[in-house]
Design a protein around this motif. Structure first.
Motif, PDB file in Angstrom:
ATOM      1  N   ALA A 102     -26.009-137.223  57.754  1.00 18.51           N
ATOM      2  CA  ALA A 102     -25.984-136.337  56.592  1.00 18.51           C
ATOM      3  C   ALA A 102     -24.598-136.276  55.956  1.00 18.51           C
ATOM      4  O   ALA A 102     -24.476-136.044  54.757  1.00 18.51           O
ATOM      5  CB  ALA A 102     -26.444-134.940  56.986  1.00 18.51           C
ATOM      6  N   ASP A 103     -23.541-136.493  56.735  1.00 17.18           N
ATOM      7  CA  ASP A 103     -22.189-136.398  56.175  1.00 17.18           C
ATOM      8  C   ASP A 103     -21.830-137.587  55.294  1.00 17.18           C
ATOM      9  O   ASP A 103     -20.974-137.488  54.425  1.00 17.18           O
ATOM     10  CB  ASP A 103     -21.155-136.238  57.283  1.00 17.18           C
ATOM     11  CG  ASP A 103     -21.229-137.350  58.322  1.00 17.18           C
ATOM     12  OD1 ASP A 103     -22.320-137.907  58.501  1.00 17.18           O
ATOM     13  OD2 ASP A 103     -20.193-137.628  58.954  1.00 17.18           O
ATOM     14  N   LYS A 104     -22.491-138.732  55.462  1.00 18.16           N
ATOM     15  CA  LYS A 104     -22.210-139.922  54.653  1.00 18.16           C
ATOM     16  C   LYS A 104     -23.052-139.996  53.382  1.00 18.16           C
ATOM     17  O   LYS A 104     -22.752-140.797  52.496  1.00 18.16           O
ATOM     18  CB  LYS A 104     -22.460-141.199  55.471  1.00 18.16           C
ATOM     19  CG  LYS A 104     -21.520-141.379  56.618  1.00 18.16           C
ATOM     20  CD  LYS A 104     -20.185-141.847  56.106  1.00 18.16           C
ATOM     21  CE  LYS A 104     -19.283-142.149  57.293  1.00 18.16           C
ATOM     22  NZ  LYS A 104     -17.989-142.614  56.876  1.00 18.16           N
ATOM     23  N   LEU A 105     -24.110-139.192  53.267  1.00 16.67           N
ATOM     24  CA  LEU A 105     -25.002-139.270  52.119  1.00 16.67           C
ATOM     25  C   LEU A 105     -24.307-139.008  50.780  1.00 16.67           C
ATOM     26  O   LEU A 105     -24.539-139.745  49.815  1.00 16.67           O
ATOM     27  CB  LEU A 105     -26.191-138.338  52.295  1.00 16.67           C
ATOM     28  CG  LEU A 105     -27.243-138.799  53.295  1.00 16.67           C
ATOM     29  CD1 LEU A 105     -28.390-137.808  53.345  1.00 16.67           C
ATOM     30  CD2 LEU A 105     -27.746-140.171  52.957  1.00 16.67           C
ATOM     31  N   PRO A 106     -23.439-137.986  50.656  1.00 15.35           N
ATOM     32  CA  PRO A 106     -22.765-137.787  49.365  1.00 15.35           C
ATOM     33  C   PRO A 106     -21.899-138.983  48.968  1.00 15.35           C
ATOM     34  O   PRO A 106     -21.848-139.351  47.793  1.00 15.35           O
ATOM     35  CB  PRO A 106     -21.907-136.542  49.577  1.00 15.35           C
ATOM     36  CG  PRO A 106     -22.555-135.820  50.689  1.00 15.35           C
ATOM     37  CD  PRO A 106     -23.150-136.877  51.564  1.00 15.35           C
ATOM     38  N   GLU A 107     -21.239-139.592  49.942  1.00 16.03           N
ATOM     39  CA  GLU A 107     -20.396-140.759  49.664  1.00 16.03           C
ATOM     40  C   GLU A 107     -21.252-141.941  49.200  1.00 16.03           C
ATOM     41  O   GLU A 107     -20.891-142.650  48.248  1.00 16.03           O
ATOM     42  CB  GLU A 107     -19.616-141.130  50.917  1.00 16.03           C
ATOM     43  CG  GLU A 107     -18.636-142.252  50.733  1.00 16.03           C
ATOM     44  CD  GLU A 107     -17.866-142.535  52.021  1.00 16.03           C
ATOM     45  OE1 GLU A 107     -17.506-143.697  52.204  1.00 16.03           O
ATOM     46  OE2 GLU A 107     -17.653-141.599  52.816  1.00 16.03           O
ATOM     47  N   ILE A 108     -22.390-142.143  49.832  1.00 13.51           N
ATOM     48  CA  ILE A 108     -23.295-143.222  49.449  1.00 13.51           C
ATOM     49  C   ILE A 108     -23.850-142.959  48.048  1.00 13.51           C
ATOM     50  O   ILE A 108     -23.902-143.867  47.208  1.00 13.51           O
ATOM     51  CB  ILE A 108     -24.429-143.362  50.481  1.00 13.51           C
ATOM     52  CG1 ILE A 108     -23.865-143.852  51.824  1.00 13.51           C
ATOM     53  CG2 ILE A 108     -25.516-144.307  49.989  1.00 13.51           C
ATOM     54  CD1 ILE A 108     -24.852-143.787  52.953  1.00 13.51           C
ATOM     55  N   ALA A 109     -24.259-141.716  47.782  1.00 10.01           N
ATOM     56  CA  ALA A 109     -24.799-141.373  46.464  1.00 10.01           C
ATOM     57  C   ALA A 109     -23.744-141.548  45.382  1.00 10.01           C
ATOM     58  O   ALA A 109     -24.046-142.030  44.287  1.00 10.01           O
ATOM     59  CB  ALA A 109     -25.316-139.940  46.479  1.00 10.01           C
TER      60      ALA A 109
END
Length: 96
Positions: A28-35
């Motif tokens: 969940a912590d990497k999702l904003p970076e991927i988006a």
């Protein structure tokens, strides 16, 4: 009949399943970076396509391939027909 919105012929449950797998794989912590990365990539692609479209239109106008006045007149006629059709179908449509 109720029709559900689909994205590339993928239904809602499939999208939820794919998002669940993405959360499991990346966390969940990497999702904003991927988006954010996907958003930047999509913006770059959109800018590139707009630049290409602008260059093609510019060169077509310089070569007198595109008659912009005729295109505007055709668009006005299409809009007039659409308005007339909406006026006609507005009185025919059933109110729910």
């Amino acid at each position: 009949m109720i029709q559900l919105a689909t994205l590339l012929f993928i239904g809602g449950t499939e999208i939820v399943f794919i998002l669940f797998i993405v959360v499991l794989v990346f966390g969940a912590d990497k999702l904003p970076e991927i988006a954010r990365g996907l958003g930047k990539g999509m913006r770059t692609l959109k800018d590139a396509t707009n630049d290409i479209k602008h260059e093609v239109t510019k060169s077509a106008k310089e070569s007198n391939i595109i008659d912009t006045d005729a295109a505007k007149e055709i668009q006005q006629e299409i809009n007039k027909v659409k308005d007339d059709l909406e006026d006609f179908t507005g009185s025919v449509k059933r109110k729910m």
